[in-house]
Design a protein around this motif. Structure first.
Motif, PDB file in Angstrom:
ATOM      1  N   ILE A 178       4.357   4.301   1.369  1.00  0.00           N
ATOM      2  CA  ILE A 178       4.028   5.086   2.378  1.00  0.00           C
ATOM      3  C   ILE A 178       3.139   6.538   2.119  1.00  0.00           C
ATOM      4  N   ALA A 179       3.706   7.464   1.709  1.00  0.00           N
ATOM      5  CA  ALA A 179       3.348   8.533   1.027  1.00  0.00           C
ATOM      6  C   ALA A 179       1.942   8.679   0.354  1.00  0.00           C
ATOM      7  N   ILE A 180       2.162   7.640  -0.645  1.00  0.00           N
ATOM      8  CA  ILE A 180       0.779   7.807  -0.953  1.00  0.00           C
ATOM      9  C   ILE A 180      -0.582   7.272  -0.445  1.00  0.00           C
ATOM     10  N   LEU A 181      -0.386   5.707   0.328  1.00  0.00           N
ATOM     11  CA  LEU A 181      -1.137   5.750   0.907  1.00  0.00           C
ATOM     12  C   LEU A 181      -1.401   6.576   2.141  1.00  0.00           C
ATOM     13  N   GLU A 182      -0.651   7.137   2.787  1.00  0.00           N
ATOM     14  CA  GLU A 182      -0.729   8.090   3.917  1.00  0.00           C
ATOM     15  C   GLU A 182      -1.884   9.917   3.189  1.00  0.00           C
ATOM     16  N   ALA A 183      -1.663   9.816   2.055  1.00  0.00           N
ATOM     17  CA  ALA A 183      -2.648  10.422   1.680  1.00  0.00           C
ATOM     18  C   ALA A 183      -3.649  10.274   0.992  1.00  0.00           C
ATOM     19  N   GLY A 185      -4.811   7.678  -1.242  1.00  0.00           N
ATOM     20  CA  GLY A 185      -4.012   6.803  -2.444  1.00  0.00           C
ATOM     21  C   GLY A 185      -4.297   5.187  -2.365  1.00  0.00           C
ATOM     22  N   SER A 186      -4.492   4.472  -3.186  1.00  0.00           N
ATOM     23  CA  SER A 186      -5.025   3.230  -3.481  1.00  0.00           C
ATOM     24  C   SER A 186      -3.372   2.503  -2.600  1.00  0.00           C
ATOM     25  N   GLN A 187      -3.890   0.872  -2.955  1.00  0.00           N
ATOM     26  CA  GLN A 187      -2.174  -0.122  -3.125  1.00  0.00           C
ATOM     27  C   GLN A 187      -2.562   0.376  -4.308  1.00  0.00           C
ATOM     28  N   GLU A 188      -2.716   0.216  -5.601  1.00  0.00           N
ATOM     29  CA  GLU A 188      -2.556   0.698  -6.870  1.00  0.00           C
ATOM     30  C   GLU A 188      -2.108   1.507  -7.182  1.00  0.00           C
ATOM     31  N   ASP A 189      -1.833   2.859  -6.676  1.00  0.00           N
ATOM     32  CA  ASP A 189      -1.001   3.810  -7.013  1.00  0.00           C
ATOM     33  C   ASP A 189      -0.390   4.211  -5.924  1.00  0.00           C
ATOM     34  N   ALA A 194       6.371   3.634  -6.172  1.00  0.00           N
ATOM     35  CA  ALA A 194       7.862   2.350  -5.945  1.00  0.00           C
ATOM     36  C   ALA A 194       8.168   2.287  -7.274  1.00  0.00           C
ATOM     37  N   MET A 195       7.057   2.221  -7.682  1.00  0.00           N
ATOM     38  CA  MET A 195       7.748   1.541  -9.684  1.00  0.00           C
ATOM     39  C   MET A 195       8.448   3.141  -9.732  1.00  0.00           C
ATOM     40  N   THR A 196       7.929   4.063  -9.516  1.00  0.00           N
ATOM     41  CA  THR A 196       8.632   5.183  -9.969  1.00  0.00           C
ATOM     42  C   THR A 196      10.080   5.992  -9.007  1.00  0.00           C
ATOM     43  N   ALA A 197      10.388   5.270  -8.374  1.00  0.00           N
ATOM     44  CA  ALA A 197      11.306   5.354  -7.384  1.00  0.00           C
ATOM     45  C   ALA A 197      12.436   4.435  -7.690  1.00  0.00           C
ATOM     46  N   ILE A 198      11.922   3.461  -7.773  1.00  0.00           N
ATOM     47  CA  ILE A 198      12.559   2.645  -8.050  1.00  0.00           C
ATOM     48  C   ILE A 198      13.692   3.206  -9.833  1.00  0.00           C
ATOM     49  N   SER A 199      12.727   3.090 -10.542  1.00  0.00           N
ATOM     50  CA  SER A 199      12.951   3.390 -11.968  1.00  0.00           C
ATOM     51  C   SER A 199      13.931   4.720 -12.664  1.00  0.00           C
ATOM     52  N   SER A 229       5.101  -1.851   2.570  1.00  0.00           N
ATOM     53  CA  SER A 229       4.192  -0.017   2.488  1.00  0.00           C
ATOM     54  C   SER A 229       4.008   0.529   3.858  1.00  0.00           C
ATOM     55  N   ALA A 230       5.024  -0.221   4.518  1.00  0.00           N
ATOM     56  CA  ALA A 230       4.473   0.429   6.160  1.00  0.00           C
ATOM     57  C   ALA A 230       6.252   0.191   6.450  1.00  0.00           C
ATOM     58  N   MET A 231       6.063   0.482   8.059  1.00  0.00           N
ATOM     59  CA  MET A 231       7.544   0.586   8.265  1.00  0.00           C
ATOM     60  C   MET A 231       7.250   0.229   9.978  1.00  0.00           C
ATOM     61  N   GLN A 232       8.139  -0.298  10.639  1.00  0.00           N
ATOM     62  CA  GLN A 232       8.134  -0.834  12.186  1.00  0.00           C
ATOM     63  C   GLN A 232       9.701  -0.103  12.831  1.00  0.00           C
ATOM     64  N   VAL A 233       9.335  -0.147  14.133  1.00  0.00           N
ATOM     65  CA  VAL A 233      10.906   0.064  14.736  1.00  0.00           C
ATOM     66  C   VAL A 233      10.984  -1.586  15.458  1.00  0.00           C
ATOM     67  N   ILE A 234      12.619  -1.408  15.637  1.00  0.00           N
ATOM     68  CA  ILE A 234      13.178  -2.273  16.231  1.00  0.00           C
ATOM     69  C   ILE A 234      14.760  -1.654  17.221  1.00  0.00           C
TER      70      ILE A 234
END
Length: 439
Positions: A178-183, A185-189, A194-199, A229-234
Motif C-alpha cells: 500500500i505504501a508503495i502504491l500510494e507513493a 509506485g507500480s504493482q511490480e514495485d 512485500a518481498m522485502t517485508a517478508i524476507s 494490496s489494499a485494506m477494507q473495513v469490516i
C-alpha cells in the motif's frame, strides 16, 4: 574416589531458617531476586541471604526446592539454608528434593511446615564434599540439558509467533504494498516491497538472492503476490482486502469424544495441573482421574486450560490422550490448519478476551459460548497453508525436545534417589549421564 556414606539428620547436615517479611509496598527496583514459596517473585534493591542459596516453601506452597546462584531475599513464606555447614550447596539442593515436606505439614487449610520438625528428617549423605559436588554435577548436567531444550523451544515458539504477527496481525506485507502504491509506485514495485517485508532483505540483497538462489527467489515472489494490496473495513476493523473477520466458531470447534482411563498413562493425560503457565506446554501428570472415562484429544488439537485463563496455559497436541473437563480442546475446521489456529489462540488478546468474558471471581472460568464469538482473521486458504508449512518444522523440533526432556527428567528422577542412597556408584552414574547426551 574414596568416601563413606553416613546416616544423619537434615539438621545436622545443614541449617534452615525462616525467610523475611517484605511487603510489596516496600519493594524497590533492583537486581536482587525475591523468592517466595512458589519461586521467583520479583526483584528488590537489597538482599538478606548470600548466594548460592537453596530455598523451599514454608507456608502455602510446599515441596518445591529452588537453587539461587546469586544473593537473594527469601520471603517469610520460605525456609532457606542459612548454613550449609561446609557441605555443597548444589548437593544440598538435590538432597532437599528427596525430602517429603508434606509429611511435616500441619495439615491446615493452608499447609505450613515447621523448621525444627524438618530438621529431624533422616538423610544419608557422602562424608566428602568432593563426592557431593561430583554427584551434584551429574544431576546438574541433566538439568542443564533440559533447560537448554526449553530455551530452544521458547525461541522456536517466538519465531512462529513473529511470522504470524507480521503476516496476520500487523499485515506488514500488505502495508508495504500500500505504501508503495500510494507513493505512485507500480504493482511490480509493490511486490518487491512485500518481498522485502517478508524476507527482511533490502533491494540490493534481493538482487543478489535472485542471482544465487533463483528458485527460492521465485518462491518468495509467489508468496508476496498472494498478499492483497489494499485494506477494507469490516465492523470498524481494518483488515486486508479479500480476507474475512469471523467469529472463532467459523474456523474452530470444540472437540468431543471420550477415552477409557485404562488406556491412559500419566504421560498421555492432561489436566490444568500439568499444563504449564505462560504458554510453556505440558509436563507429566502426577495422577490419573478416578472415573472410568474422560474427555479425549487427538494430534493437532489445541488444548487450553479453561480455569484462570490469565495463566495462559496452551499446548498443541502431538499424540492421542485424555484430558480433564476443565481443559478445552479446539479442532480446526476445513481450510484452516492446526498451526494457524494454534497461533490464533496463542495470542495474548485471546486470553485477555477469555478473562473479560469469564464467569466467577475466585476461580474464573472461560465462557465457552463467548469464546466461540471472539473475532479473528480468516486469510486466504493459500496463505494459511503457506504459513503452516513454514512453521510446521518448528513444532516438530519442539516436540522432539519435549520427548527428550521427558526422558531426561525420568533419568534425573531415577538417578537422584539412587545416587543419594549409594545404590549406584559414581562411575555408573557418570556412564549413564554420558549416554544421555545421545538420548
Amino acid at each position: 574416589m574414596s568416601f563413606e556414606w553416613i546416616n544423619t539428620t537434615l539438621g545436622d547436615f545443614l541449617n534452615l531458617k525462616r525467610g523475611y517479611d517484605l511487603p510489596k509496598t516496600k519493594r524497590k527496583d533492583g537486581d536482587v531476586p525475591i523468592i517466595s514459596s512458589s519461586g521467583y517473585s520479583g526483584v528488590h534493591d537489597k538482599s538478606m541471604a548470600k548466594g548460592p542459596g537453596v530455598v523451599t516453601g514454608r507456608y502455602g506452597t510446599i515441596g518445591e526446592v529452588f537453587y539461587i546462584p546469586e544473593d537473594f531475599w527469601p520471603l517469610n513464606t520460605t525456609l532457606y539454608v542459612e548454613d550449609f555447614k561446609g557441605n555443597s550447596p548444589l548437593f544440598s539442593y538435590y538432597l532437599l528434593q528427596t525430602i517429603d515436606f508434606h509429611a511435616y505439614s500441619d495439615k491446615a487449610a493452608v499447609p505450613g511446615i515447621n523448621r525444627n520438625h524438618v530438621h529431624m528428617a533422616s538423610v544419608r549423605v557422602p562424608n566428602s564434599i568432593i563426592a557431593q559436588e561430583k554427584i551434584a554435577s551429574i544431576l546438574k548436567k541433566l538439568e542443564d540439558k533440559i533447560t537448554s531444550n526449553k530455551k530452544i523451544n521458547h525461541t522456536l515458539e517466538q519465531m512462529a509467533q513473529a511470522l504470524f504477527k507480521s503476516w496476520f496481525v500487523d499485515f506488514e506485507p500488505v502495508k508495504a504494498k500500500i505504501a508503495i502504491l500510494e507513493a505512485g509506485g507500480s504493482q511490480e514495485d509493490a511486490t518487491l516491497a512485500a518481498m522485502t517485508a517478508i524476507s527482511g532483505k533490502d533491494a540490493g540483497s534481493l538482487a543478489v538472492f535472485e542471482h544465487v538462489y533463483p528458485e527460492k527467489y521465485a518462491e518468495l515472489r509467489s508468496i508476496a503476490e498472494l498478499f492483497p494490496s489494499a485494506m477494507q473495513v469490516i465492523e470498524s476493523v481494518k483488515i486486508p482486502e479479500s480476507w474475512n473477520l469471523v467469529p472463532l466458531s467459523s474456523i474452530a470447534l470444540f472437540a468431543s469424544g471420550k477415552i477409557d482411563v485404562s488406556e491412559l498413562t500419566k504421560d498421555t493425560y492432561i489436566s490444568t495441573e500439568n499444563m504449564l503457565v505462560n504458554k510453556m506446554g505440558i509436563e507429566c501428570a502426577t495422577s490419573l482421574p478416578s472415573a472410568s472415562t474422560t474427555p479425549s484429544f487427538k494430534p493437532e488439537h489445541i488444548l487450553i486450560s479453561n480455569i484462570r485463563p490469565y495463566f495462559k496455559k496452551i499446548w498443541l497436541a502431538r499424540f492421542l490422550g485424555g484430558r480433564s473437563a476443565d481443559v478445552l480442546a479446539f479442532e480446526h475446521k476445513k481450510n484452516i490448519t492446526a498451526e494457524y489456529l494454534y497461533n490464533v489462540l496463542y495470542q495474548d488478546s485471546f486470553f485477555d478476551f477469555m478473562m473479560q468474558t469469564s464467569k466467577g471471581v475466585k476461580m474464573p472460568r472461560g465462557d465457552k459460548k463467548a469464546i466461540m464469538e471472539w473475532s479473528c482473521i480468516e486469510p486466504t486458504v493459500e496463505l494459511v497453508s503457506l504459513f503452516s508449512n513454514k512453521v510446521k518444522e518448528f513444532y516438530s523440533y519442539i516436540e522432539s525436545h519435549n520427548k527428550e526432556n521427558t526422558q531426561l527428567s525420568r533419568l534425573r528422577d531415577t538417578l537422584l534417589p539412587k545416587l543419594l542412597s549409594g545404590e549406584i556408584t559414581l562411575p555408573e552414574a557418570e556412564e549413564i549421564a554420558k549416554e544421555a547426551d545421545y538420548v
